[in-house]
Design an enzyme around this catalytic site. Structure first.
Site, PDB file in Angstrom:
ATOM      1  N   GLU A 109       0.826  -1.210   0.000  1.00 60.20           N
ATOM      2  CA  GLU A 109       0.000   0.000   0.000  1.00 60.20           C
ATOM      3  C   GLU A 109       0.860   1.260   0.000  1.00 60.20           C
ATOM      4  O   GLU A 109       0.553   2.233  -0.693  1.00 60.20           O
ATOM      5  CB  GLU A 109      -0.956  -0.003   1.195  1.00 60.20           C
ATOM      6  CG  GLU A 109      -1.979  -1.142   1.185  1.00 60.20           C
ATOM      7  CD  GLU A 109      -2.787  -1.203  -0.109  1.00 60.20           C
ATOM      8  OE1 GLU A 109      -2.955  -0.163  -0.770  1.00 60.20           O
ATOM      9  OE2 GLU A 109      -3.243  -2.310  -0.464  1.00 60.20           O
ATOM     10  N   HIS A 119       2.019   2.029  -3.401  1.00 59.79           N
ATOM     11  CA  HIS A 119       1.016   2.747  -4.199  1.00 59.79           C
ATOM     12  C   HIS A 119       1.129   4.245  -3.935  1.00 59.79           C
ATOM     13  O   HIS A 119       1.046   5.054  -4.852  1.00 59.79           O
ATOM     14  CB  HIS A 119      -0.401   2.307  -3.810  1.00 59.79           C
ATOM     15  CG  HIS A 119      -0.869   1.081  -4.546  1.00 59.79           C
ATOM     16  ND1 HIS A 119      -0.772   0.950  -5.905  1.00 59.79           N
ATOM     17  CD2 HIS A 119      -1.443  -0.062  -4.086  1.00 59.79           C
ATOM     18  CE1 HIS A 119      -1.272  -0.228  -6.267  1.00 59.79           C
ATOM     19  NE2 HIS A 119      -1.680  -0.865  -5.170  1.00 59.79           N
ATOM     20  N   GLU A 123      -0.674  -2.180 -10.323  1.00 55.56           N
ATOM     21  CA  GLU A 123      -0.756  -3.180  -9.259  1.00 55.56           C
ATOM     22  C   GLU A 123       0.513  -4.046  -9.237  1.00 55.56           C
ATOM     23  O   GLU A 123       1.085  -4.301  -8.176  1.00 55.56           O
ATOM     24  CB  GLU A 123      -2.006  -4.044  -9.476  1.00 55.56           C
ATOM     25  CG  GLU A 123      -2.585  -4.641  -8.232  1.00 55.56           C
ATOM     26  CD  GLU A 123      -2.947  -3.580  -7.221  1.00 55.56           C
ATOM     27  OE1 GLU A 123      -2.615  -3.774  -6.048  1.00 55.56           O
ATOM     28  OE2 GLU A 123      -3.536  -2.539  -7.593  1.00 55.56           O
TER      29      GLU A 123
END
Lengths: 199, 307
Positions: B145, B148, B221
């Protein structure tokens, strides 16, 4: 939606699906991921009304040991506690083992016992380390080939009771084997276990 | 169909559909508002400014809106010391500021990051994912995360989504102008065929845009898997976390093959019925299997000191 752009289902022959374990075994061996193993077998529902099954031991001798396809594969017939019969086979050469299992399955299918065949099973020993490749060291895993699905899936029992299996390991082993070209059953709901395999 | 700055770790239909619904309703609100203004003969520039202001508002308020839509509650270091410590350690290693931390009371294992830039970011996890994963696996998920955030994926996605929203807005406008051509008494040339062509082109652009945004998302991703693994140094842990929470394990039966009732139908079931892989153009995340495969590959390379 998923189907719309998904791959077309492929048709393949029985043999190419089962043989996919041979090249996968060679590749995994070359990568040091497994140690040598030499056992496999067939599980079937016995039916005394089928002559071939009634005299299976005598019928299999010519199938395995004579003619141009003669092998050195040893076999033994055993009953399990759930009323099924196993043909346990052993051969130092893994590809000979697989073709013997295939030949026996074929012979049964050709002699009126096709619907009695449940599955073929092979064992593979996965090593944790590259240098550990002594005979049958590492994690014992079974690779079940279901005749109705024509594909393999891994089975790693953690005990003899129904339901005791190491699912996370199975998922990761399946992707390792698929990477080496083994035909793996995509629908995991079909990954039925076989507890108490007699080898 | 906007989801400004929303990133998630795993498909969770409930959470995701709530977020998408919220964003969708916002889009509808824009469209209605703009059409009303247009109907009232406001100049198109003015409408553009208003819509732009709305978009900016949404962009800058996305954190709060997502918190609201997902039911995540911000937690302090006192309330969740362990979670804070893990995220702080990983953020330091990634060389980025400490994001805000939020917790979602849900048994569904999930995690997401949001925020327009690393300085205004937020990482949220559900209580379910914390219970199910080991410490190493949870760290790997948090690192994914954070990756990201560091890769500024929310901004990339926000821009992509904005363009898609814009085309869908134009599409709606053309639709209404076809139905009520000349509404507002502007006396424009009402060339129906031309409008129809423009309308069809807009529809095509809209759908292609959607597919591109989804493809972009899947691509980012893989990127987050890769750089997340570099942050945590543990690609294998992310792979096992993915396998654990993807629900794949739940599909593996506890039954014995010998108990299969359909045993007599063997060899009659057509192989064509076998369910396929079905990597879809419409999914936001690449197949878990493929992600796990790449992570295992990375694990192998990292263990030999290669990147």
């Amino acid at each position: 939606m998923a189907r719309l752009f998904g791959k077309r289902p492929q048709t393949r022959t029985d043999w190419s699906a089962m043989a996919s374990i041979i090249s996968a075994e060679q590749k995994l061996m070359a990568r040091g991921e497994i140690s040598p193993s030499r056992r496999g077998g067939l599980i079937y529902r016995n039916d005394e009304s089928v002559p071939f099954l009634r005299n299976l031991k005598q019928e299999l001798d010519p199938v395995l040991y004579s003619g141009p396809g003669a092998t050195k594969t040893a076999f033994e017939i055993q009953d399990d506690e759930q009323g099924m019969r196993w043909i346990v086979m052993e051969d130092g050469d893994f590809s000979d083992l697989v073709s013997s299992v295939y030949t026996v399955g074929n012979a049964m299918g050709a002699n009126g016992a096709a619907s009695n065949l449940l599955a073929a099973v092979f064992e593979l020993y996965f090593t944790g380390a590259v240098d550990d490749n002594s005979f049958r060291s590492g994690l014992r895993t079974y690779w079940i080939y279901r005749y109705d699905r024509q594909s393999f899936y891994p089975f790693v029992p953690t005990g003899d009771a129904t339901g005791e299996r190491d699912k996370p390991t199975e998922v990761s082993l399946a992707s390792r084997a698929r990477r080496q070209g083994m035909v793996i059953e995509r629908n995991m709901e079909e990954w039925m276990g076989l507890w108490g395999i007699p080898f | 169909m906007t989801s400004f700055g929303m990133r998630r770790f795993k498909r969770d239909p409930g959470l995701v559909s709530r977020m998408y619904f919220t964003m969708f309703m916002l889009g509808v609100l824009y469209a209605i508002f703009a059409i009303v203004l247009w109907g009232l003969s406001f100049p198109i520039i003015f409408i553009g400014v208003i819509v732009g202001a709305f978009a900016l508002f949404q962009y800058f308020m996305s954190d709060r809106m997502i918190l609201w839509a997902s039911g995540a509650k911000l937690v302090t270091a006192q309330q969740e010391p362990e979670l804070h410590r893990s995220i702080k350690r990983l953020a330091d290693r990634a060389g980025m500021p400490m994001p805000k931390v939020a917790l979602i009371q849900s048994q569904v294992p999930n995690a997401f990051a949001t925020g327009r830039n690393p300085a205004n970011s937020l990482v949220a996890v559900t209580t379910g994912i914390r219970e199910r994963l080991t410490e190493r696996e949870l760290d790997a998920v948090l690192a994914h995360e954070l990756a990201h955030v560091r890769n500024r994926d929310m901004r990339v996605l926000a821009i992509g989504n904005f363009l898609v929203t814009l085309t869908s807005f134009l599409m709606t406008m053309f639709f209404w102008s076809m139905l009520f051509g000349g509404m507002g008494g502007r006396g424009r040339d009402n060339n129906g065929a031309a409008i129809l062509v423009v309308y069809l082109v807009t529809i095509v652009v809209y759908f292609v845009g959607q597919l591109l945004v989804l493809a972009l998302t899947r691509y980012r991703e893989f990127g987050a898997d890769h750089s997340g693994a570099e942050i945590s140094g543990d690609p294998g842990a992310l792979a096992s976390a993915l396998a654990k929470i993807s629900g794949q394990l739940a599909n593996i039966p506890d039954q014995d093959l010998r108990k299969l009732q359909t045993a007599n139908a063997f060899l009659l079931i057509p192989v064509a019925l076998r369910s396929g892989g079905g990597a879809s153009l419409f999914s936001t995340h690449p197949p878990v299997e493929e992600r796990i495969r790449r992570l295992r590959e990375l694990e192998r390379r990292m263990s030999f000191g290669m990147r």
